[in-house]
Design an enzyme around this catalytic site. Structure first.
Site, PDB file in Angstrom:
ATOM      1  N   ASP A 140       0.871  -1.187   0.000  1.00 44.28           N
ATOM      2  CA  ASP A 140       0.000   0.000   0.000  1.00 44.28           C
ATOM      3  C   ASP A 140       0.902   1.229   0.000  1.00 44.28           C
ATOM      4  OD1 ASP A 140      -2.081   1.771   0.230  1.00 44.28           O
ATOM      5  OD2 ASP A 140      -2.777   1.103   2.181  1.00 44.28           O
TER       6      ASP A 140
ATOM      7  N   PHE B  83     -10.380  -0.709   0.329  1.00 44.27           N
ATOM      8  CA  PHE B  83      -9.980  -1.647   1.378  1.00 44.27           C
ATOM      9  C   PHE B  83     -10.479  -3.037   1.006  1.00 44.27           C
ATOM     10  CE2 PHE B  83      -9.419  -3.624   5.446  1.00 44.27           C
ATOM     11  CZ  PHE B  83      -8.229  -3.047   5.869  1.00 44.27           C
TER      12      PHE B  83
HETATM   13  P1  IMP Z   1       1.608  -0.193   3.948  1.00 46.77           P
HETATM   14  O1  IMP Z   1       2.627  -0.191   5.051  1.00 46.77           O
HETATM   15  O2  IMP Z   1       0.822   1.082   3.881  1.00 46.77           O
HETATM   16  O3  IMP Z   1       2.188  -0.584   2.598  1.00 46.77           O
HETATM   17  O4  IMP Z   1       0.524  -1.263   4.345  1.00 46.77           O
HETATM   18  C1  IMP Z   1       0.735  -2.587   4.128  1.00 46.77           C
HETATM   19  C2  IMP Z   1       0.028  -3.425   5.167  1.00 46.77           C
HETATM   20  O5  IMP Z   1      -1.238  -2.884   5.490  1.00 46.77           O
HETATM   21  C3  IMP Z   1      -0.194  -4.795   4.603  1.00 46.77           C
HETATM   22  O6  IMP Z   1       0.743  -5.663   5.182  1.00 46.77           O
HETATM   23  C4  IMP Z   1      -1.594  -5.133   5.030  1.00 46.77           C
HETATM   24  O7  IMP Z   1      -1.538  -5.962   6.168  1.00 46.77           O
HETATM   25  C5  IMP Z   1      -2.248  -3.850   5.425  1.00 46.77           C
HETATM   26  N1  IMP Z   1      -3.228  -3.414   4.422  1.00 46.77           N
HETATM   27  C6  IMP Z   1      -3.076  -2.424   3.501  1.00 46.77           C
HETATM   28  N2  IMP Z   1      -4.171  -2.297   2.746  1.00 46.77           N
HETATM   29  C7  IMP Z   1      -5.033  -3.246   3.192  1.00 46.77           C
HETATM   30  C8  IMP Z   1      -6.348  -3.637   2.771  1.00 46.77           C
HETATM   31  O8  IMP Z   1      -6.961  -3.096   1.842  1.00 46.77           O
HETATM   32  N3  IMP Z   1      -6.904  -4.667   3.470  1.00 46.77           N
HETATM   33  C9  IMP Z   1      -6.280  -5.320   4.482  1.00 46.77           C
HETATM   34  N4  IMP Z   1      -5.043  -4.976   4.896  1.00 46.77           N
HETATM   35  C10 IMP Z   1      -4.428  -3.945   4.257  1.00 46.77           C
END
Ligand code: IMP
Ligand code: MG
Length: 177
Positions: A104, A154
């Protein structure tokens, strides 16, 4: 709060097909003695299916886990990544494949990559099931192996949760609230 609606995004069959293709790519590009480090909790279903798809390609990596947290019950990242459990294996001098559910903002995977490099891994590559189309992406994090593109919404299912629910759904769905 009104009942959440789930809109199917990727089916169980689509996920299985894509995992077999990804396993072929990983087997072709990773060194034979690589270590797979899956980021809990969201990647546990993906990692379990991926290790079996890798076995079908003749790969038998060591497997370990890190627990990283940034969401704390919300649908927005808190912005701070916390290491709740480190990988137990010694990764010094080894090629590591980090496996996670979603890329993300990239903060979680950038943290994992920096941490494993600091522990002496020779290389740290990234494998994600979903690459989210987000404006919040920090440009220093990029995935080497990607299952599917994901809209900036999400998503839940196939191991991914919202507030500890929906992890057991066998497909991936968008949570519409
Ligand atoms: P980042 O650090 O913003 O890249 O977020 C990554 C982490 O957030 C992933 O390991 C997921 O566990 C969680 N995450 C991000 N987007 C979603 C989503 O749409 N659904 C569920 N978990 C998410
Ligand atoms: Mg996660």
């Amino acid at each position: 709060m009104p009942e959440a609606e789930l809109r199917p995004l990727y089916s169980t069959a689509e996920i299985a097909d894509r995992l077999h293709q990804m396993a072929g790519n990983i087997a072709g590009e990773m060194s034979p003695g690589f270590v797979m480090v899956a980021i809990l909790t969201g990647s546990f279903v993906f990692a379990a299916d991926l290790i079996r798809a890798l076995a079908a390609e003749g790969c038998d990596p060591a497997v370990d886990f890190m627990i990283l947290s940034s969401y704390a019950g919300s649908t927005r990242s808190s912005g701070t990544v916390t290491l709740l459990r480190d990988a137990a294996l010694d990764v010094r001098g080894r090629d590591v494949l980090v496996v996670d559910d979603i890329l993300d903002s990239g903060r979680t995977l950038a943290f994992a990559q920096d941490h494993l490099r600091a522990r002496g891994a020779s290389s740290v590559r990234i494998c994600v099931l979903l690459d989210k189309a987000t404006a919040a992406r920090e440009d220093h994090c990029h995935a080497d192996f990607v299952g599917f593109r994901c809209p900036d919404a999400f998503v839940v299912g196939y191991g991914m949760d919202h507030d500890h629910k929906f992890r057991g759904l066998p497909h991936i769905a968008v949570l519409c609230q």
